[in-house]
Motif scaffolding. Structure first.
Motif, mmCIF file in Angstrom:
data_model
loop_
_atom_site.group_PDB
_atom_site.id
_atom_site.type_symbol
_atom_site.label_atom_id
_atom_site.label_comp_id
_atom_site.label_asym_id
_atom_site.label_seq_id
_atom_site.Cartn_x
_atom_site.Cartn_y
_atom_site.Cartn_z
ATOM 1 N N PHE A 181 38.103 5.384 -34.444
ATOM 2 C CA PHE A 181 38.042 6.825 -34.233
ATOM 3 C C PHE A 181 38.499 7.156 -32.809
ATOM 4 C CE2 PHE A 181 35.081 7.537 -37.821
ATOM 5 C CZ PHE A 181 34.549 6.262 -37.967
ATOM 6 N N TRP A 182 38.961 8.383 -32.636
ATOM 7 C CA TRP A 182 39.125 8.965 -31.310
ATOM 8 C C TRP A 182 38.265 10.221 -31.236
ATOM 9 C CZ3 TRP A 182 41.152 7.298 -26.867
ATOM 10 C CH2 TRP A 182 42.023 6.199 -26.899
ATOM 11 N N TYR A 183 37.428 10.267 -30.179
ATOM 12 C CA TYR A 183 36.617 11.444 -29.895
ATOM 13 C C TYR A 183 37.142 12.079 -28.615
ATOM 14 C CZ TYR A 183 33.044 10.704 -33.445
ATOM 15 O OH TYR A 183 32.374 10.589 -34.648
ATOM 16 N N VAL A 184 36.974 13.390 -28.503
ATOM 17 C CA VAL A 184 37.464 14.112 -27.330
ATOM 18 C C VAL A 184 36.348 15.025 -26.801
ATOM 19 C CG1 VAL A 184 38.471 15.976 -28.741
ATOM 20 C CG2 VAL A 184 39.298 15.591 -26.417
ATOM 21 N N GLN A 185 36.300 15.146 -25.488
ATOM 22 C CA GLN A 185 35.336 16.052 -24.852
ATOM 23 C C GLN A 185 36.082 16.930 -23.862
ATOM 24 O OE1 GLN A 185 32.004 14.179 -22.822
ATOM 25 N NE2 GLN A 185 30.703 15.902 -23.359
ATOM 26 N N TYR A 186 36.290 18.185 -24.240
ATOM 27 C CA TYR A 186 36.902 19.154 -23.346
ATOM 28 C C TYR A 186 35.852 19.626 -22.339
ATOM 29 C CZ TYR A 186 40.398 19.157 -27.046
ATOM 30 O OH TYR A 186 41.335 18.759 -27.967
ATOM 31 N N SER A 187 36.341 20.183 -21.237
ATOM 32 C CA SER A 187 35.450 20.623 -20.171
ATOM 33 C C SER A 187 34.393 21.589 -20.700
ATOM 34 C CB SER A 187 36.273 21.295 -19.075
ATOM 35 O OG SER A 187 35.446 21.747 -18.038
ATOM 36 N N ARG A 188 33.135 21.259 -20.413
ATOM 37 C CA ARG A 188 31.999 22.109 -20.775
ATOM 38 C C ARG A 188 31.805 22.252 -22.288
ATOM 39 N NH1 ARG A 188 34.361 24.884 -16.543
ATOM 40 N NH2 ARG A 188 33.241 24.753 -14.584
ATOM 41 N N GLN A 189 32.347 21.317 -23.043
ATOM 42 C CA GLN A 189 32.140 21.336 -24.486
ATOM 43 C C GLN A 189 31.520 20.019 -24.930
ATOM 44 O OE1 GLN A 189 35.360 22.666 -26.977
ATOM 45 N NE2 GLN A 189 36.179 24.023 -25.389
ATOM 46 N N ARG A 190 30.989 20.030 -26.123
ATOM 47 C CA ARG A 190 30.376 18.806 -26.620
ATOM 48 C C ARG A 190 31.435 17.850 -27.163
ATOM 49 N NH1 ARG A 190 26.150 21.000 -30.750
ATOM 50 N NH2 ARG A 190 25.988 22.625 -29.186
ATOM 51 N N LEU A 191 31.062 16.608 -27.211
ATOM 52 C CA LEU A 191 31.927 15.568 -27.748
ATOM 53 C C LEU A 191 32.217 15.851 -29.230
ATOM 54 C CD1 LEU A 191 33.055 12.826 -26.680
ATOM 55 C CD2 LEU A 191 31.034 11.766 -27.671
ATOM 56 N N GLN A 192 33.466 15.705 -29.622
ATOM 57 C CA GLN A 192 33.818 16.008 -31.015
ATOM 58 C C GLN A 192 34.868 15.034 -31.530
ATOM 59 O OE1 GLN A 192 36.464 19.689 -31.325
ATOM 60 N NE2 GLN A 192 35.657 19.913 -29.251
ATOM 61 N N LEU A 193 34.869 14.841 -32.831
ATOM 62 C CA LEU A 193 35.826 13.948 -33.453
ATOM 63 C C LEU A 193 37.228 14.535 -33.370
ATOM 64 C CD1 LEU A 193 36.359 11.398 -35.234
ATOM 65 C CD2 LEU A 193 36.031 12.909 -37.208
ATOM 66 N N LEU A 194 38.195 13.721 -32.939
ATOM 67 C CA LEU A 194 39.582 14.139 -32.930
ATOM 68 C C LEU A 194 40.272 13.628 -34.189
ATOM 69 C CD1 LEU A 194 41.966 15.470 -31.442
ATOM 70 C CD2 LEU A 194 42.385 13.283 -30.315
ATOM 71 N N LEU A 195 40.221 12.313 -34.401
ATOM 72 C CA LEU A 195 40.786 11.779 -35.625
ATOM 73 C C LEU A 195 40.211 10.398 -35.917
ATOM 74 C CD1 LEU A 195 43.073 9.515 -34.655
ATOM 75 C CD2 LEU A 195 44.457 11.535 -34.286
ATOM 76 N N ARG A 196 40.367 9.983 -37.177
ATOM 77 C CA ARG A 196 39.895 8.672 -37.618
ATOM 78 C C ARG A 196 41.032 7.990 -38.360
ATOM 79 N NH1 ARG A 196 34.859 10.427 -41.199
ATOM 80 N NH2 ARG A 196 34.580 8.172 -41.333
ATOM 81 N N HIS A 197 41.110 6.688 -38.253
ATOM 82 C CA HIS A 197 42.299 6.006 -38.748
ATOM 83 C C HIS A 197 42.437 6.097 -40.257
ATOM 84 C CE1 HIS A 197 40.038 2.361 -40.041
ATOM 85 N NE2 HIS A 197 41.129 2.110 -40.749
ATOM 86 N N ILE A 198 41.319 6.190 -40.984
ATOM 87 C CA ILE A 198 41.424 6.198 -42.442
ATOM 88 C C ILE A 198 42.017 7.517 -42.947
ATOM 89 C CG2 ILE A 198 39.582 4.543 -42.781
ATOM 90 C CD1 ILE A 198 37.744 6.859 -43.485
ATOM 91 N N SER A 199 42.000 8.545 -42.113
ATOM 92 C CA SER A 199 42.536 9.830 -42.545
ATOM 93 C C SER A 199 44.051 9.869 -42.461
ATOM 94 C CB SER A 199 41.966 10.961 -41.697
ATOM 95 O OG SER A 199 40.563 11.009 -41.818
ATOM 96 N N ARG A 200 44.573 9.067 -41.546
ATOM 97 C CA ARG A 200 46.029 8.992 -41.349
ATOM 98 C C ARG A 200 46.646 10.378 -41.159
ATOM 99 N NH1 ARG A 200 48.398 4.196 -42.334
ATOM 100 N NH2 ARG A 200 47.098 2.574 -43.249
ATOM 101 N N GLU A 201 45.980 11.206 -40.400
ATOM 102 C CA GLU A 201 46.493 12.558 -40.205
ATOM 103 C C GLU A 201 46.777 12.797 -38.726
ATOM 104 O OE1 GLU A 201 43.509 15.231 -41.648
ATOM 105 O OE2 GLU A 201 41.915 14.213 -40.568
#
Lengths: 113, 109
Positions: B34-54
């Motif tokens: 998986f890749w997770y992303v945390q923008y400034s002053r926001q909570r950690l969130q899922l960006l993408l997962r390999h099984i989705s291939r998107e």
């Protein structure tokens, strides 16, 4: 609520005191996780709950750390006799099942002085 | 033991430049990445997962089992991509997610 809710958002405590951090997961989510986020250390896994039981406590750094979950919902992370190295952001997350997308709370920022 | 390595802590590029955020893992079974992303002053969130291939927000990541890598790529970075990015791994069917130490991406105008 719409998301994972954590309280307090900020806590400053004196070394040696006990602290309790609370997590309210998304309604209906059976899996709940605690992580610790420190500068330069990334996200450190602490404990995982499935329902009220904790099949994986392997990440708890010492016996000063404990966590419980009641009613399959709210969880409390307790740190006893806090030390300065406990200062970090404590993140809670939940998912519908153990294999579903994990949603994070905004975290509880703990400072031990 | 599961391990996720993000070898670079910081990456700074100009808008429109390609970016590649590196992630290597060690795990003997069938991992989910998986890749997770945390923008400034926001909570950690899922960006993408390999099984989705998107592709999400123009980002893609390919799991390379031979090189045990899951690098995140975007051909043309945007300023709004500036954030902390975390690579993560879970055992297939397991609940525990192991994270890398994260990488800060700054996209300059």
């Amino acid at each position: 609520g719409a998301g994972v809710s954590q309280s307090p958002s900020n806590k400053v405590t004196e070394k040696g005191k006990d602290v309790e951090l609370r997590c309210d997961p998304i309604s209906g989510h059976t899996a709940l996780y605690w992580y610790r986020q420190s500068l330069g250390q990334g996200l450190e896994f602490l404990i995982y709950f499935q329902g009220n039981s904790a099949p994986d406590k392997s990440g708890l750094p010492s016996d000063r750390f404990s966590a419980e979950r009641t009613g399959g919902s709210v969880s409390t992370l307790t740190i006893q006799r806090t030390q300065q190295e406990d200062s970090a952001v404590y993140l809670c997350a939940s998912s519908r099942t153990g294999e579903d997308t994990i949603y994070f709370g905004e975290g509880s920022w703990l400072t031990v002085v | 033991a599961q391990r996720v390595t993000q070898p670079e802590k910081l990456l700074s590029v100009f808008k429109g430049a390609p970016v590649e955020l590196k992630c290597n893992y060690s795990y003997s079974g069938s991992p989910e990445l998986f890749w997770y992303v945390q923008y400034s002053r926001q909570r950690l969130q899922l960006l993408l997962r390999h099984i989705s291939r998107e592709s999400i927000k123009g980002f893609t990541a390919d799991l390379n089992k031979g090189e045990t890598s899951f690098h995140l790529k975007k051909p043309f970075a945007q300023e709004e991509d500036s954030a902390m990015y975390y690579c993560a791994l879970s055992q297939g069917g397991s609940e525990k997610l192991v994270f890398g130490k994260g990488m800060k991406l700054t996209v300059n105008p």
